[in-house]
Design a protein around this motif. Sequence first.
Motif, PDB file in Angstrom:
ATOM      1  N   GLY A 112       0.826  -1.199   0.000  1.00  0.00           N
ATOM      2  CA  GLY A 112       0.000   0.000   0.000  1.00  0.00           C
ATOM      3  C   GLY A 112       0.866   1.257   0.000  1.00  0.00           C
ATOM      4  N   ILE A 113       0.222   2.410   0.053  1.00  0.00           N
ATOM      5  CA  ILE A 113       0.947   3.680  -0.002  1.00  0.00           C
ATOM      6  C   ILE A 113       1.787   3.888   1.271  1.00  0.00           C
ATOM      7  N   ASN A 114       1.452   3.230   2.359  1.00  0.00           N
ATOM      8  CA  ASN A 114       2.241   3.324   3.584  1.00  0.00           C
ATOM      9  C   ASN A 114       3.274   2.217   3.693  1.00  0.00           C
ATOM     10  N   GLY A 115       3.366   1.374   2.703  1.00  0.00           N
ATOM     11  CA  GLY A 115       4.295   0.253   2.752  1.00  0.00           C
ATOM     12  C   GLY A 115       5.418   0.402   1.752  1.00  0.00           C
ATOM     13  N   LEU A 116       5.687  -0.673   1.048  1.00  0.00           N
ATOM     14  CA  LEU A 116       6.798  -0.725   0.110  1.00  0.00           C
ATOM     15  C   LEU A 116       6.615   0.240  -1.064  1.00  0.00           C
ATOM     16  N   LEU A 117       5.411   0.354  -1.559  1.00  0.00           N
ATOM     17  CA  LEU A 117       5.149   1.264  -2.667  1.00  0.00           C
ATOM     18  C   LEU A 117       5.385   2.720  -2.255  1.00  0.00           C
ATOM     19  N   GLY A 118       4.960   3.093  -1.093  1.00  0.00           N
ATOM     20  CA  GLY A 118       5.192   4.448  -0.595  1.00  0.00           C
ATOM     21  C   GLY A 118       6.665   4.743  -0.419  1.00  0.00           C
ATOM     22  N   TYR A 119       7.400   3.756   0.066  1.00  0.00           N
ATOM     23  CA  TYR A 119       8.849   3.914   0.221  1.00  0.00           C
ATOM     24  C   TYR A 119       9.515   4.127  -1.138  1.00  0.00           C
ATOM     25  N   LEU A 120       9.141   3.344  -2.130  1.00  0.00           N
ATOM     26  CA  LEU A 120       9.730   3.481  -3.462  1.00  0.00           C
ATOM     27  C   LEU A 120       9.373   4.831  -4.091  1.00  0.00           C
ATOM     28  N   VAL A 121       8.148   5.283  -3.909  1.00  0.00           N
ATOM     29  CA  VAL A 121       7.750   6.594  -4.434  1.00  0.00           C
ATOM     30  C   VAL A 121       8.574   7.693  -3.781  1.00  0.00           C
ATOM     31  N   ALA A 122       8.752   7.627  -2.476  1.00  0.00           N
ATOM     32  CA  ALA A 122       9.533   8.645  -1.762  1.00  0.00           C
ATOM     33  C   ALA A 122      10.985   8.640  -2.219  1.00  0.00           C
ATOM     34  N   VAL A 123      11.569   7.465  -2.395  1.00  0.00           N
ATOM     35  CA  VAL A 123      12.959   7.373  -2.853  1.00  0.00           C
ATOM     36  C   VAL A 123      13.095   7.932  -4.265  1.00  0.00           C
ATOM     37  N   LEU A 124      12.164   7.599  -5.145  1.00  0.00           N
ATOM     38  CA  LEU A 124      12.213   8.116  -6.513  1.00  0.00           C
ATOM     39  C   LEU A 124      12.056   9.635  -6.550  1.00  0.00           C
ATOM     40  N   LEU A 125      11.216  10.189  -5.694  1.00  0.00           N
ATOM     41  CA  LEU A 125      11.065  11.641  -5.634  1.00  0.00           C
ATOM     42  C   LEU A 125      12.348  12.317  -5.169  1.00  0.00           C
ATOM     43  N   VAL A 126      12.994  11.764  -4.166  1.00  0.00           N
ATOM     44  CA  VAL A 126      14.234  12.362  -3.650  1.00  0.00           C
ATOM     45  C   VAL A 126      15.354  12.247  -4.679  1.00  0.00           C
ATOM     46  N   VAL A 127      15.494  11.085  -5.307  1.00  0.00           N
ATOM     47  CA  VAL A 127      16.533  10.905  -6.324  1.00  0.00           C
ATOM     48  C   VAL A 127      16.249  11.788  -7.537  1.00  0.00           C
ATOM     49  N   GLY A 128      14.994  11.904  -7.919  1.00  0.00           N
ATOM     50  CA  GLY A 128      14.629  12.770  -9.033  1.00  0.00           C
ATOM     51  C   GLY A 128      14.924  14.233  -8.737  1.00  0.00           C
ATOM     52  N   ALA A 129      14.602  14.688  -7.528  1.00  0.00           N
ATOM     53  CA  ALA A 129      14.891  16.075  -7.152  1.00  0.00           C
ATOM     54  C   ALA A 129      16.396  16.326  -7.130  1.00  0.00           C
TER      55      ALA A 129
END
Length: 68
Positions: A6-23
């Motif tokens: 879910g958004i609070n689990g593994l998928l949320g972690y991957l989204v957050a990492v991709l946002l930080v790396v993208g920024a």
Amino acid sequence: MNGLFGINGLLGYLVAVLLVVGAAGVFGFAAIHIQKSQATNYYKIDNQDAIKMKSVGNEDHYQLVQEK
């Protein structure tokens, strides 16, 4: 699974990492581009003795050198 994907689990972690790396990538690219454009932007300081530590008028001593 308790929301592992879910958004609070593994998928949320991957989204957050991709946002930080993208920024970081965007800001890094912008920094390199700005550095390349300003590397040949030469300037000179006139009347160095009249420069004060905190003064709005200090910008009058800064002049860009136009290369020909």
